[in-house]
Scaffold this motif. Structure first.
Motif, PDB file in Angstrom:
ATOM      1  N   ARG A  82      41.625 -70.737  19.952  1.00 35.74           N
ATOM      2  CA  ARG A  82      40.562 -71.477  19.284  1.00 35.74           C
ATOM      3  C   ARG A  82      39.775 -72.252  20.320  1.00 35.74           C
ATOM      4  NH1 ARG A  82      43.662 -76.655  16.464  1.00 35.74           N
ATOM      5  NH2 ARG A  82      44.056 -77.738  18.414  1.00 35.74           N
ATOM      6  N   PRO A  83      38.545 -72.683  19.967  1.00 35.24           N
ATOM      7  CA  PRO A  83      37.717 -72.197  18.858  1.00 35.24           C
ATOM      8  C   PRO A  83      36.945 -70.963  19.289  1.00 35.24           C
ATOM      9  CG  PRO A  83      36.618 -74.000  19.970  1.00 35.24           C
ATOM     10  CD  PRO A  83      37.936 -73.810  20.678  1.00 35.24           C
ATOM     11  N   GLY A  84      36.274 -70.332  18.328  1.00 35.33           N
ATOM     12  CA  GLY A  84      35.509 -69.140  18.640  1.00 35.33           C
ATOM     13  C   GLY A  84      35.276 -68.302  17.396  1.00 35.33           C
ATOM     14  N   LEU A  85      34.848 -67.074  17.595  1.00 37.33           N
ATOM     15  CA  LEU A  85      34.655 -66.141  16.484  1.00 37.33           C
ATOM     16  C   LEU A  85      36.027 -65.693  16.010  1.00 37.33           C
ATOM     17  CD1 LEU A  85      31.819 -63.955  18.061  1.00 37.33           C
ATOM     18  CD2 LEU A  85      31.562 -65.967  16.590  1.00 37.33           C
ATOM     19  N   ILE A  86      36.324 -65.896  14.740  1.00 38.39           N
ATOM     20  CA  ILE A  86      37.690 -65.680  14.266  1.00 38.39           C
ATOM     21  C   ILE A  86      38.154 -64.239  14.456  1.00 38.39           C
ATOM     22  CG2 ILE A  86      36.925 -65.299  11.889  1.00 38.39           C
ATOM     23  CD1 ILE A  86      40.206 -67.008  13.086  1.00 38.39           C
ATOM     24  N   GLY A  87      37.291 -63.261  14.184  1.00 35.68           N
ATOM     25  CA  GLY A  87      37.683 -61.872  14.371  1.00 35.68           C
ATOM     26  C   GLY A  87      37.948 -61.548  15.823  1.00 35.68           C
ATOM     27  N   ALA A  88      37.089 -62.053  16.705  1.00 38.62           N
ATOM     28  CA  ALA A  88      37.258 -61.827  18.136  1.00 38.62           C
ATOM     29  C   ALA A  88      38.538 -62.483  18.645  1.00 38.62           C
ATOM     30  CB  ALA A  88      36.044 -62.360  18.887  1.00 38.62           C
ATOM     31  N   LEU A  89      38.797 -63.708  18.207  1.00 38.05           N
ATOM     32  CA  LEU A  89      40.023 -64.396  18.605  1.00 38.05           C
ATOM     33  C   LEU A  89      41.265 -63.631  18.172  1.00 38.05           C
ATOM     34  CD1 LEU A  89      39.039 -68.066  17.687  1.00 38.05           C
ATOM     35  CD2 LEU A  89      39.544 -67.250  19.992  1.00 38.05           C
ATOM     36  N   LEU A  90      41.224 -63.089  16.961  1.00 37.95           N
ATOM     37  CA  LEU A  90      42.381 -62.364  16.432  1.00 37.95           C
ATOM     38  C   LEU A  90      42.687 -61.107  17.243  1.00 37.95           C
ATOM     39  CD1 LEU A  90      41.818 -62.766  12.588  1.00 37.95           C
ATOM     40  CD2 LEU A  90      43.800 -63.577  13.896  1.00 37.95           C
TER      41      LEU A  90
END
Length: 334
Positions: A82-90
């Motif tokens: 975190r933080p960031g684009l949730i899909g990209a982080l996943l």
């Protein structure tokens, strides 16, 4: 130990290897997906996620090859959560966690903003001098504009930040209004530096929002630029340049003002600026005494994630209970 670090918080697939025994950066790979975003005029989260799925294994392989390290020789994996684009982080989090479980080695999650905050210390991995603590530090990028009082590598206090848009986001959106290609922030900087006169920087008195002592707000600036464009109706290149130069001043001035104010408030000698907007030449010009990381360490990278993990490991504070991905660090910062 050898740390494999991964960052997929936005639109770069990043992998790096940090060796804590020799305190060296063995490799630092960044595979950018900007070319895929230009067609959309900005970052599309779903597109970024798909590009990470394809590019992250390649980035990790390149990091291992560059470091001349086998996967079996990796001792720890650290991934931005975190933080960031949730899909990209996943994508990064799932890849790193799966790899760690397969190898039977520890796995840690690292905060992206904290990685930027201590990115100036990346110079220590190259045997170079870095500014002594304490710092007043600004993390400023496309997604973040946050102020910190930093006493050590593990002791720091959040002082304030943006209430709406980040400074880098303001640059990109204003640049888009002016017809510049994404990423428009660097384009504004390059254009204004090359062609603008001093009078262009002050021609339009765009608002400098002061919501509170250590906070920032840039949403009104975008509206002001849009309204001025509407008045001009058919702006020439000269008019667009003047708008860009004046808008850049309105973005940079509050950053400088808040830093100087905090420096005086806490009686701290050293100012540090990190994050993608730290590459902006006007910001550097207005803060001649500040410490800025080299440009490749300002933009997103996994080297800073590996360094953050190494610093926590050295302090005995490296977490081995991985946290879930989150698009925001709001709760921790505030």
């Amino acid at each position: 130990m050898r740390i494999l670090a991964i960052d997929t918080s936005c639109d770069e697939s990043c992998a790096a290897i940090v060796d804590t025994d020799t305190w060296t950066l063995r490799s630092d790979i960044v595979l950018s997906h900007v070319s895929h975003m230009k067609a959309y005029g900005g970052i599309v989260p779903e597109v970024a996620s798909r590009e990470h799925l394809k590019a992250l294994p390649i980035a990790v392989d390149q990091a291992l090859d560059t470091a001349s390290v086998q996967l079996s020789e990796i001792d720890h994996i650290a991934v931005t959560h975190r933080p960031g684009l949730i899909g990209a982080l996943l994508v990064g989090l799932t890849y790193g966690k799966s790899l760690a479980y397969a190898l039977g080695i520890p796995f840690s999650t690292i905060d992206h903003i904290h990685s930027h905050l201590f990115s100036p210390l990346l110079a220590t991995l190259e045997g170079k001098q870095v500014p002594a603590f304490p710092w007043i530090a600004l993390v400023v990028s496309g997604g973040h504009t946050e102020l910190f009082h930093v006493k050590s590598a593990t002791d720091f206090q959040w002082l304030g930040g943006t209430l709406d848009d980040a400074a880098g986001e303001a640059f990109d959106k204003i640049g888009k209004l002016l017809g510049l290609e994404y990423p428009a922030g660097p384009a504004i900087d390059k254009w204004v530096r090359a062609e603008a006169a001093d009078s262009d920087r002050t021609h339009f008195d765009f608002p400098r929002s002061h919501p509170s002592a250590n906070d920032f707000s840039y949403s009104g600036l975008k509206t002001s630029v849009l309204n001025q464009l509407a008045k001009i109706k058919s702006p020439t290149d000269a008019a667009r340049l003047t708008l860009a130069a004046s808008a850049q001043e309105a973005i940079v001035d509050p950053l400088v003002d808040r830093l100087r104010s905090c420096q005086k408030q806490f009686d701290v000698a050293q100012i540090v600026v990190a994050g993608g907007v730290a590459c902006n030449s006007r910001l550097r010009e207005k803060l001649p005494d500040a410490y800025f990381p080299i440009p490749k360490h300002c933009s997103d990278n996994a080297a800073m994630v590996g360094l953050r993990a190494a610093l926590l490991h050295r302090a005995g504070q490296l977490p081995i209970a991985p946290l879930n991905a989150s698009p925001s660090a709001f709760s921790e910062l505030h």
